[in-house]
Scaffold this active site. Structure first.
Site, PDB file in Angstrom:
ATOM      1  N   ASP A   1      10.566  -1.572  -2.580  1.00  0.00           N
ATOM      2  CA  ASP A   1      11.290  -0.753  -3.545  1.00  0.00           C
ATOM      3  C   ASP A   1      11.137   0.734  -3.212  1.00  0.00           C
ATOM      4  O   ASP A   1      10.080   1.164  -2.726  1.00  0.00           O
ATOM      5  CB  ASP A   1      10.754  -1.030  -4.952  1.00  0.00           C
TER       6      ASP A   1
ATOM      7  N   HIS B   1      17.425   2.912   3.306  1.00  0.00           N
ATOM      8  CA  HIS B   1      17.358   1.520   3.769  1.00  0.00           C
ATOM      9  C   HIS B   1      17.096   1.460   5.274  1.00  0.00           C
ATOM     10  O   HIS B   1      16.328   0.617   5.753  1.00  0.00           O
ATOM     11  CB  HIS B   1      18.653   0.791   3.431  1.00  0.00           C
TER      12      HIS B   1
ATOM     13  N   LEU C   1       2.354 -14.529  13.112  1.00  0.00           N
ATOM     14  CA  LEU C   1       2.831 -14.251  11.763  1.00  0.00           C
ATOM     15  C   LEU C   1       4.222 -14.832  11.537  1.00  0.00           C
ATOM     16  O   LEU C   1       5.108 -14.685  12.377  1.00  0.00           O
ATOM     17  CB  LEU C   1       2.875 -12.735  11.544  1.00  0.00           C
TER      18      LEU C   1
END
Length: 249
Positions: A27, A44, A138
């Site tokens: 956020d 973004h 990962l």
């Protein structure tokens, strides 16, 4: 718990107590850009760099899975130009970073309704998944066109259909059975959820999976979130007593 950007600290992490799965609500991209008198899309763009940074560091620390809330089902309510730009970000992200992620053994996955994205976006993400499918480091999962309530409803529909067809009985309906019908069924349980920018809500992100996760709400805007913030969040996590409904002994 909140903490701000101004940190210069080496955290002595317990490498035997690293969270297995960290989920991020990314956020603050728009506010970060606005503070710099730039369009929201620039925020973004910069936020994708944070994904790359944290994925590589989480992988180095031995985190097994990292899930990021890239686009919610509710995000379609935003300006069309912003939604269109966000759908272009996977191409930009993987063009820049897929080679590096491959070199670091990171595996790409997604949860959500990818079929609702433009074909080019679908193909880019599917290609990244295919190219990294044999990697064993990962697991970087993008929650893309994802909504937690929708996920639960869809899982319930599938299970109800199985019951209707006589494939299962009511006694088969356990929490473990239900979890096997969620989009995250192949991921480890979420241990830690971090939300940037200071907002203190889940915003329909993994409501089932976060039932016993530790929460950290960080005031730092997402593009400014770096390795040190990750270390701090893990240090806070390691300082907590996880009881899963039990009591301290």
């Amino acid at each position: 718990m909140f903490f701000k950007k101004k940190m210069q600290h080496d955290y002595d992490l317990d490498m035997h107590n690293i969270p297995g799965h960290i989920a991020f609500i990314m956020d603050g991209n728009g506010r970060w850009a606005k503070k710099r008198k730039m369009p929201r899309t620039y925020g973004h763009h910069e936020g994708t760099k944070t994904i790359r940074t944290l994925a590589l560091e989480a992988n180095r620390l031995g985190v097994k899975a990292m899930t990021v809330y890239a686009f919610s089902t509710e995000n379609f309510k935003r300006e069309a130009s912003e939604v269109e730009y966000i759908f272009k970000l996977p191409k930009e992200f993987f063009n820049l970073y897929l080679k590096e992620l491959m070199e670091n053994n990171v595996q790409i996955r997604y949860i959500g309704h990818l079929e609702m994205a433009p074909i080019e976006t679908q193909n880019i993400i599917k290609e990244a998944i295919q190219r990294t499918s044999v990697n064993s480091g990962l697991i970087l999962t993008f929650a893309f066109i994802y909504g937690g309530r929708d996920e639960i409803v869809e899982a319930t529909k599938v299970i109800c259909e199985k019951y209707k067809n006589g494939e299962i009985s009511l006694d088969d309906m356990t929490e473990d059975y239900f979890e096997q019908h969620l989009m995250t069924k192949d991921l480890p349980p979420v241990d830690l959820m971090v939300r940037s920018s200071g907002e203190c809500r889940l915003s329909n992100f993994l409501p089932w999976q976060l039932a016993y996760a530790e929460f950290i709400f960080d005031e730092t805007l997402w593009p400014d979130f770096d390795e040190e913030h990750l270390h701090r969040a893990i240090a806070i996590y390691q300082g907590r007593e996880r009881r899963f409904g039990g009591v301290l002994k």
